[in-house]
Design an enzyme around this catalytic site. Structure first.
Site, PDB file in Angstrom:
ATOM      1  N   ALA A  65      79.651 -91.769   0.109  1.00 44.02           N
ATOM      2  CA  ALA A  65      80.038 -90.991  -1.066  1.00 44.02           C
ATOM      3  C   ALA A  65      80.517 -89.628  -0.613  1.00 44.02           C
ATOM      4  O   ALA A  65      80.168 -89.171   0.482  1.00 44.02           O
ATOM      5  CB  ALA A  65      78.841 -90.855  -1.993  1.00 44.02           C
ATOM      6  N   GLY A 109      77.478 -95.027   1.123  1.00 43.75           N
ATOM      7  CA  GLY A 109      78.286 -95.782   0.162  1.00 43.75           C
ATOM      8  C   GLY A 109      79.315 -96.658   0.853  1.00 43.75           C
ATOM      9  O   GLY A 109      79.806 -97.625   0.270  1.00 43.75           O
ATOM     10  N   GLU A 112      77.436 -99.689   1.616  1.00 37.20           N
ATOM     11  CA  GLU A 112      77.174-100.326   0.315  1.00 37.20           C
ATOM     12  C   GLU A 112      78.425-101.055  -0.182  1.00 37.20           C
ATOM     13  O   GLU A 112      78.331-102.160  -0.715  1.00 37.20           O
ATOM     14  CB  GLU A 112      76.718 -99.265  -0.686  1.00 37.20           C
ATOM     15  CG  GLU A 112      75.305 -98.768  -0.365  1.00 37.20           C
ATOM     16  CD  GLU A 112      74.876 -97.585  -1.230  1.00 37.20           C
ATOM     17  OE1 GLU A 112      75.627 -96.600  -1.285  1.00 37.20           O
ATOM     18  OE2 GLU A 112      73.810 -97.662  -1.844  1.00 37.20           O
ATOM     19  N   GLU A 132      71.547 -91.730   4.005  1.00 36.94           N
ATOM     20  CA  GLU A 132      71.244 -90.899   2.830  1.00 36.94           C
ATOM     21  C   GLU A 132      69.966 -90.097   2.997  1.00 36.94           C
ATOM     22  O   GLU A 132      69.855 -88.967   2.528  1.00 36.94           O
ATOM     23  CB  GLU A 132      71.130 -91.778   1.576  1.00 36.94           C
ATOM     24  CG  GLU A 132      72.457 -92.290   1.041  1.00 36.94           C
ATOM     25  CD  GLU A 132      72.919 -93.589   1.688  1.00 36.94           C
ATOM     26  OE1 GLU A 132      72.390 -93.956   2.765  1.00 36.94           O
ATOM     27  OE2 GLU A 132      73.821 -94.235   1.118  1.00 36.94           O
TER      28      GLU A 132
HETATM   29  C1  3H9 Z   1      76.114 -91.703   0.011  1.00 40.37           C
HETATM   30  O1  3H9 Z   1      76.971 -92.378   0.471  1.00 40.37           O
HETATM   31  C2  3H9 Z   1      75.346 -92.034  -1.215  1.00 40.37           C
HETATM   32  C3  3H9 Z   1      75.623 -93.438  -1.642  1.00 40.37           C
HETATM   33  O2  3H9 Z   1      74.415 -94.162  -1.612  1.00 40.37           O
HETATM   34  C4  3H9 Z   1      76.304 -93.512  -2.975  1.00 40.37           C
HETATM   35  C5  3H9 Z   1      75.529 -92.996  -4.141  1.00 40.37           C
HETATM   36  C6  3H9 Z   1      76.176 -93.146  -5.502  1.00 40.37           C
HETATM   37  N1  3H9 Z   1      81.531 -86.485   2.158  1.00 40.37           N
HETATM   38  O3  3H9 Z   1      81.163 -84.881  10.759  1.00 40.37           O
HETATM   39  P1  3H9 Z   1      82.576 -84.584  11.004  1.00 40.37           P
HETATM   40  C7  3H9 Z   1      83.533 -84.099   6.233  1.00 40.37           C
HETATM   41  S1  3H9 Z   1      75.711 -90.225   0.698  1.00 40.37           S
HETATM   42  C8  3H9 Z   1      82.276 -85.378   2.224  1.00 40.37           C
HETATM   43  O4  3H9 Z   1      82.929 -83.283  11.612  1.00 40.37           O
HETATM   44  P2  3H9 Z   1      82.686 -86.666  12.967  1.00 40.37           P
HETATM   45  C9  3H9 Z   1      82.791 -83.110   7.077  1.00 40.37           C
HETATM   46  O5  3H9 Z   1      82.145 -82.142   6.283  1.00 40.37           O
HETATM   47  C10 3H9 Z   1      76.775 -90.094   2.085  1.00 40.37           C
HETATM   48  N2  3H9 Z   1      82.730 -84.848   3.371  1.00 40.37           N
HETATM   49  O6  3H9 Z   1      83.296 -85.751  11.813  1.00 40.37           O
HETATM   50  C11 3H9 Z   1      83.917 -82.536   7.897  1.00 40.37           C
HETATM   51  O7  3H9 Z   1      84.602 -81.591   7.098  1.00 40.37           O
HETATM   52  P3  3H9 Z   1      85.199 -80.275   7.742  1.00 40.37           P
HETATM   53  C12 3H9 Z   1      76.267 -90.901   3.210  1.00 40.37           C
HETATM   54  C13 3H9 Z   1      82.399 -85.493   4.495  1.00 40.37           C
HETATM   55  O8  3H9 Z   1      83.798 -87.524  13.423  1.00 40.37           O
HETATM   56  C14 3H9 Z   1      84.851 -83.729   8.110  1.00 40.37           C
HETATM   57  O9  3H9 Z   1      84.529 -84.644   7.064  1.00 40.37           O
HETATM   58  N3  3H9 Z   1      77.110 -90.693   4.380  1.00 40.37           N
HETATM   59  C15 3H9 Z   1      81.619 -86.645   4.499  1.00 40.37           C
HETATM   60  O10 3H9 Z   1      81.948 -85.845  13.946  1.00 40.37           O
HETATM   61  C16 3H9 Z   1      84.684 -84.412   9.438  1.00 40.37           C
HETATM   62  O11 3H9 Z   1      83.309 -84.739   9.608  1.00 40.37           O
HETATM   63  C17 3H9 Z   1      76.816 -89.778   5.305  1.00 40.37           C
HETATM   64  O12 3H9 Z   1      75.811 -89.098   5.221  1.00 40.37           O
HETATM   65  C18 3H9 Z   1      81.192 -87.157   3.261  1.00 40.37           C
HETATM   66  N4  3H9 Z   1      80.462 -88.287   3.172  1.00 40.37           N
HETATM   67  O13 3H9 Z   1      81.605 -87.588  12.257  1.00 40.37           O
HETATM   68  C19 3H9 Z   1      77.787 -89.682   6.439  1.00 40.37           C
HETATM   69  N5  3H9 Z   1      81.444 -87.046   5.780  1.00 40.37           N
HETATM   70  O14 3H9 Z   1      86.185 -80.730   8.771  1.00 40.37           O
HETATM   71  C20 3H9 Z   1      78.166 -88.246   6.656  1.00 40.37           C
HETATM   72  C21 3H9 Z   1      82.095 -86.161   6.543  1.00 40.37           C
HETATM   73  O15 3H9 Z   1      85.785 -79.545   6.588  1.00 40.37           O
HETATM   74  N6  3H9 Z   1      79.169 -88.089   7.681  1.00 40.37           N
HETATM   75  N7  3H9 Z   1      82.671 -85.214   5.780  1.00 40.37           N
HETATM   76  O16 3H9 Z   1      84.021 -79.567   8.357  1.00 40.37           O
HETATM   77  C22 3H9 Z   1      78.914 -88.188   8.999  1.00 40.37           C
HETATM   78  O17 3H9 Z   1      77.825 -88.530   9.412  1.00 40.37           O
HETATM   79  C23 3H9 Z   1      80.025 -87.864   9.949  1.00 40.37           C
HETATM   80  O18 3H9 Z   1      80.966 -87.097   9.246  1.00 40.37           O
HETATM   81  C24 3H9 Z   1      80.754 -89.068  10.548  1.00 40.37           C
HETATM   82  C25 3H9 Z   1      82.004 -88.571  11.339  1.00 40.37           C
HETATM   83  C26 3H9 Z   1      79.824 -89.809  11.507  1.00 40.37           C
HETATM   84  C27 3H9 Z   1      81.252 -90.015   9.490  1.00 40.37           C
END
Ligand code: 3H9
Length: 709
Positions: A65, A109, A112, A132
């Site tokens: 999400a 998500g 999911e 999450e």
């Molecule tokens: C969820 O899914 C809830 C569900 O159950 C649904 C409920 C209804 N959203 O980390 P990076 C941005 S909760 C918005 O540097 P990497 C991040 O801020 C979600 N923005 O890259 C950054 O922005 P900026 C569960 C996001 O390659 C840019 O993208 N998912 C999101 O080192 C690059 O990110 C997570 O918790 C997001 N979901 O790592 C996963 N994700 O450049 C969270 C990233 O402006 N994400 N951004 O600073 C991660 O763990 C890492 O970003 C990932 C890539 C491993 C994917």
């Protein structure tokens, strides 16, 4: 960008391909879930289409999400979106096989969505997970109900409660993924989709799977173990337990009821303080890497050879960081004996990692071979960076910088590991202050993830940019701070320590102060931390900077006495506590010493409650933090929070001291600071910024946002 472009629809013969295009990580921002649903519906309605493949454009599948949307929901700007579940149910109801093709990561998500598809194929280096919990929430779109239907209750609970990434092979072995594709992912997914369509059977829907939950007695026992492990690892946090609760419901309830319960728990968690704090930390980790005025265009220097001066605990740990990153490093000491001792400690550290199975013997030897011990400056002329890690004494540091100025090449970075001293004064000992910067590592330097990067008034942008990148290369978080006594971390820490000691002089026990802060979530209480860091270190820093203390201000008394007694903390087996190994034991002698000292100084001892201990320790940090922000020493409040979480054992689930204050409410914090100021004056003078924000009903986070504009 239109919804159509967010999820592009194309066909490959009789297979529809839905490509998600929402860079950088294909988060499920508004329009993406709808695009997937519309694409599946279009494919379902087209007789020429036999199956559907959902794939991520760019570097990844779906990272979950859009986390930015959560803040809008909790602040009341947006309604919680329950439509996502309906969308996934629609996708799952499709009569034609829908295959998720995973590369990069399928997280939250994203997983999911993949589980609502009928089948999942992945490239071998893909990863999946339900992270999450790291945001203080649970999966809210069926993750806790579908995952146990694929991999069993115990495994699903462990995955959700830890939030860890699961590698493709493990996902395959545990039933989360159906096939690994070695060659081209899209081709492999299309082929797999056609095979499924060719069976003529209706697609397998995850929600209907009932035979993989596992044996009830067995998984119940394992859930108990997972809960106990979470209580230890994530002390004070609710989300890990709530994840287990939700997963446990999967075998007990019909799918749709399970989804409803999951939605209830999700909402409860999303609105919790814990989640606000953890989401702040998620973005904070990324924000600190961004330094206003320094961009991609700022030139960087290449760091291919490092040198460290001082093979003590800090110097040795710093050298290990370079070796771990594959960068050869010279390690200099003045005498052979000290050098040998330092190198022996490095080897012992690596050996203990090998013993834990986290490093191979071969890698250890490789790393040891990158560290070249020396008692001379030979080879320093080739170093791209020289890090000084000698005793915390200005005269000595200036002498060292004078020496390295003579031998270092022109574009060499000259870094000091000082934890408190004036970087500009150190830089003035050289003819190249633009090359001088602080790299304040935290002990043990090979483990702690933080480097405070201290910018002097003449430090060049190139040296700052290179230092920030280097921190990342060393697998650390670099936080840029300005120059002042103690920088951000230690200047605040002094206030915190001071209040902890004042509290015991006024009647709280050592154990009580530590227990209150530990129970609140700190990794250790303030006095136990002082024992770990070294009472001598604190006292020497205090002596070095005693002229910074305004005339007539109260200073803590007992610490000096411990120092005079040679009770330096853990390293001498006694400090505030006595030590049996590393276990602290109360020492009646010190409790009595505190009482006697207070009596001699005319400090009245009284009953002190938990709330006062918490307030005085926490709000002294916040008040000083606000001063640092105002002075521009800290760039943003979130930088302070990251420094405290990564360097001082501050609980992430409280968001750091400044976020914790935001959550409590700055008006409340300011009122209490004023209260203590009325009572004690001096150190409690309220920070003007705290007053201003409190009076305008604002938060530190809003202050950060305002300044970023
Ligand atoms: C969820 O899914 C809830 C569900 O159950 C649904 C409920 C209804 N959203 O980390 P990076 C941005 S909760 C918005 O540097 P990497 C991040 O801020 C979600 N923005 O890259 C950054 O922005 P900026 C569960 C996001 O390659 C840019 O993208 N998912 C999101 O080192 C690059 O990110 C997570 O918790 C997001 N979901 O790592 C996963 N994700 O450049 C969270 C990233 O402006 N994400 N951004 O600073 C991660 O763990 C890492 O970003 C990932 C890539 C491993 C994917």
């Amino acid at each position: 960008m239109s919804d159509q472009e967010l999820v592009a629809y194309s066909t490959e013969g009789d297979v529809a391909v839905l490509t998600i295009n929402n860079p950088p990580v294909n988060a499920l921002s508004p329009g993406v879930p709808e695009g997937i649903r519309d694409g599946v519906a279009k494919a379902a309605a087209d007789d020429a289409i036999k199956a559907v493949v959902v794939i991520g454009g760019g570097r990844t599948f779906i990272a979950g999400a859009d986390i930015k949307e959560f803040g809008k929901i909790t602040s009341g700007q947006k309604e919680p979106d329950i439509g996502f579940n309906e969308i996934l149910n629609d996708v799952e109801s499709c009569d034609k096989p829908v295959v998720a093709a995973i590369h990069g990561t399928a997280l939250g998500g994203g997983l999911e969505t993949a589980m609502a598809c009928h089948y999942r194929v992945a490239v071998p280096d893909a990863m999946v997970g339900q992270p999450e919990v790291k945001l203080g929430i649970i999966p809210g779109a069926g993750g806790t109900q579908r995952l146990p239907r694929l991999c069993g209750v115990a495994k699903a609970a462990e995955i959700c409660a830890s939030g860890r990434m699961v590698k493709a092979k493990e996902a395959l072995d545990s039933g989360i993924v159906d096939k690994l594709v070695d060659g081209d992912l899209l081709e492999g997914a299309i082929e797999f989709a056609r095979e499924q369509a060719a069976t003529g059977e209706s697609p397998r829907r995850t929600r209907d799977i009932q035979d993989r939950f596992g044996n009830e007695a067995e998984y119940k026992m394992m859930l108990q173990g997972i809960r106990q492990e979470c209580a230890k690892r994530a002390r004070g946090m609710q989300a890990p337990q709530r994840n287990v609760d939700a997963v446990e419901l999967a075998p007990q309830l019909p799918f749709m009821e399970g989804l409803e319960k999951e939605a209830e728990i999700f909402k409860e968690c999303l609105f919790s303080d814990e989640s606000k704090a953890m989401i702040h930390v998620f973005f904070g980790e990324r924000t600190v890497a961004k330094v206003p005025g320094i961009g991609k265009e700022t030139p960087r220097l290449e760091i291919k050879q490092a040198a460290v001066i001082g093979a003590g605990t800090m110097g040795g740990g710093i050298a290990m960081n370079y070796a771990n990153a594959g960068i050869p490093v010279l390690l200099k000491e003045t005498e052979h004996e000290r050098l040998d001792k330092g190198v022996a400690i490095i080897r012992k550290n690596y050996e203990s990692t090998v013993a834990k199975g986290k490093l191979t013997e071969e890698k250890m030897e490789q790393r040891m071979s990158l560290i070249k011990p020396t008692t001379s400056y030979d080879g320093f002329e080739n170093a791209d960076i020289i890090v000084e890690a000698v005793f915390e004494n200005m005269a000595l540091k200036k002498q060292v910088f004078g020496e390295i100025d003579e031998i270092a090449k022109d574009d060499c970075i000259l870094a000091s590991n000082t934890s408190t001293l004036d970087i500009d004064e150190i830089a003035a000992a050289t003819k190249r202050p633009a090359s001088v910067i602080g790299h304040h590592f935290f002990s043990p330097a090979n483990i702690m993830p933080l480097i405070e990067i201290v910018r002097g008034k003449e430090t060049s942008d190139t040296v700052i940019a290179t230092s920030m990148d280097l921190a990342k290369g060393l697998r650390k978080t670099g936080v840029l701070v300005g120059n002042c006594f103690g920088f951000v971390g230690n200047r605040m820490f002094e206030q915190y320590q001071r209040q902890a000691q004042f509290l015991i002089e006024e009647g709280a026990t050592i154990e009580h102060v530590d227990k209150v802060m530990y129970d609140w979530g700190m990794a250790m209480g303030p006095l136990a931390v002082a024992d770990l860091a070294g009472i001598d270190v604190g006292i020497r820093v205090h002596q070095e900077n005693v002229d910074q203390i305004p005339d007539g201000y109260r200073t803590a008394l007992v610490g000096q006495k411990l120092f005079d007694m040679g009770r330096y903390g853990q390293k001498t087996g006694a400090g505030w506590y006595k030590y049996e190994g590393r276990t602290p034991v109360s020492d009646p002698e010190i409790n009595q010493l505190v009482i006697d000292t207070a009596r001699e100084a005319g400090i009245e001892q009284r009953e002190i409650g938990d709330q006062e201990i918490l307030e005085r320790c926490l709000y002294s940090l916040v008040n000083e933090g606000a001063k640092l922000l105002e002075e521009g020493i800290a760039l943003r409040s979130v930088d302070i929070d990251m420094i405290y979480i990564m360097g001082y054992g501050f609980p992430a689930f409280r968001g750091g001291p400044m976020k914790a204050a935001d959550i409590i409410g700055l008006k409340e914090v300011y009122d209490r600071v004023c209260h203590y100021n009325d009572q004690y004056g001096q150190w409690w003078e309220p920070a003007p910024l705290l007053k201003q924000l409190a009076e305008s009903d604002a938060t530190f986070t809003q202050y950060d946002m305002q300044r970023a504009k």
